[in-house]
Design an enzyme around this catalytic site. Structure first.
Site, PDB file in Angstrom:
ATOM      1  N   SER A  29      -5.326 -19.877 -34.780  1.00 49.00           N
ATOM      2  CA  SER A  29      -4.672 -20.445 -33.594  1.00 49.00           C
ATOM      3  C   SER A  29      -5.437 -21.705 -33.207  1.00 49.00           C
ATOM      4  O   SER A  29      -5.657 -22.577 -34.049  1.00 49.00           O
ATOM      5  CB  SER A  29      -4.633 -19.410 -32.457  1.00 49.00           C
ATOM      6  OG  SER A  29      -3.870 -19.887 -31.372  1.00 49.00           O
ATOM      7  N   HIS A  56      -0.549 -20.341 -34.981  1.00 52.67           N
ATOM      8  CA  HIS A  56       0.234 -20.467 -33.757  1.00 52.67           C
ATOM      9  C   HIS A  56       0.562 -21.935 -33.503  1.00 52.67           C
ATOM     10  O   HIS A  56      -0.337 -22.768 -33.347  1.00 52.67           O
ATOM     11  CB  HIS A  56      -0.537 -19.889 -32.564  1.00 52.67           C
ATOM     12  CG  HIS A  56      -0.833 -18.430 -32.710  1.00 52.67           C
ATOM     13  ND1 HIS A  56      -1.885 -17.812 -32.086  1.00 52.67           N
ATOM     14  CD2 HIS A  56      -0.214 -17.455 -33.423  1.00 52.67           C
ATOM     15  CE1 HIS A  56      -1.894 -16.524 -32.389  1.00 52.67           C
ATOM     16  NE2 HIS A  56      -0.897 -16.292 -33.213  1.00 52.67           N
ATOM     17  N   ASP A 148      -4.700 -11.966 -31.192  1.00 52.29           N
ATOM     18  CA  ASP A 148      -3.765 -11.738 -32.284  1.00 52.29           C
ATOM     19  C   ASP A 148      -4.541 -11.441 -33.562  1.00 52.29           C
ATOM     20  O   ASP A 148      -5.537 -12.086 -33.866  1.00 52.29           O
ATOM     21  CB  ASP A 148      -2.864 -12.957 -32.478  1.00 52.29           C
ATOM     22  CG  ASP A 148      -1.686 -12.676 -33.392  1.00 52.29           C
ATOM     23  OD1 ASP A 148      -1.325 -11.497 -33.542  1.00 52.29           O
ATOM     24  OD2 ASP A 148      -1.113 -13.649 -33.929  1.00 52.29           O
TER      25      ASP A 148
END
EC number: 3.1.1.61
Length: 208
Positions: A29, A56, A148
């Site tokens: 991310s 992401h 995540d």
């Protein structure tokens, strides 16, 4: 969705080659693009596992991540498309706003609901990889905020795979690696500049 995937699992475990691992599934991310770029830039074209990456990204704009990375690595990098056959030495990047999954050696993309406000979600990628590749899978958690991947690494470990997390010193954002480490399912905590060497050792039994 994750429970449904588990309920539908079978014993199919596609094998791409004769190496120890067939696939490296990556979660990244904030700060992840730099980390992914450094790792891929030092892997050779002969790397004998497929690489699937959930990064992401904003759903508002088309992604140019594959184009950027293609200029930095000897591997083939592409934005994942429905039905792609997973191939050694090829990197598959999640498209914006779609979950990236693997199913019997192919790529599957999904508009299923967001998981903890995320689409794509690394937890779903890790689960699908664990169910299909079992002990021949590596999960790699890189720089990012949030948690995540922390659920998905449990599936990887349960099915006999190996989990790697980027270390605190080299991660621009340590949220995701830290969350994975705290689960107790991480096998190796590795500085960014050593991750490529670890992957080469695990996948091909050799060092850069």
């Amino acid at each position: 969705m994750m429970k449904q995937m588990a309920d539908n699992a079978n014993n199919y475990s596609p094998q791409l080659n004769d190496t120890a691992f067939d696939i490296v599934a990556v979660a990244a991310s904030a700060g992840g693009l730099n980390a992914v770029s450094e790792i891929l830039s030092t892997l050779p074209a002969t790397f004998s596992a497929a690489i699937a990456i959930v990064q992401h990204l904003s759903a508002r704009y088309p992604s140019v991540m594959a184009e950027i990375l293609n200029r930095k690595t000897a591997l083939k990098v592409k934005q994942a498309e429905e039905g792609d056959n997973l191939a050694p030495g090829t990197v598959y990047i999640s498209p914006p706003d779609r979950h990236l999954l693997v199913n019997e050696g192919t790529v599957s993309l999904s508009y299923a609901e967001s998981v903890r406000f995320l689409r794509p979600c690394a937890d779903l990628l890790f689960e699908s990889v664990a169910l299909n590749y079992k002990q021949r899978a590596i999960a790699l958690v890189l720089s990012g905020t949030g948690n995540d991947g922390s659920i998905g690494v449990g599936y990887i470990k349960k099915m006999g795979g190996t989990v790697i997390a980027q270390d605190k010193k080299t991660a621009e954002f340590f949220g995701m690696p830290s969350a994975a480490i705290q689960t107790g399912n991480v096998d190796l905590i590795v500085p960014l500049n050593e991750i490529s060497n670890v992957l080469m050792t695990l996948v091909m039994g050799m060092q850069l």
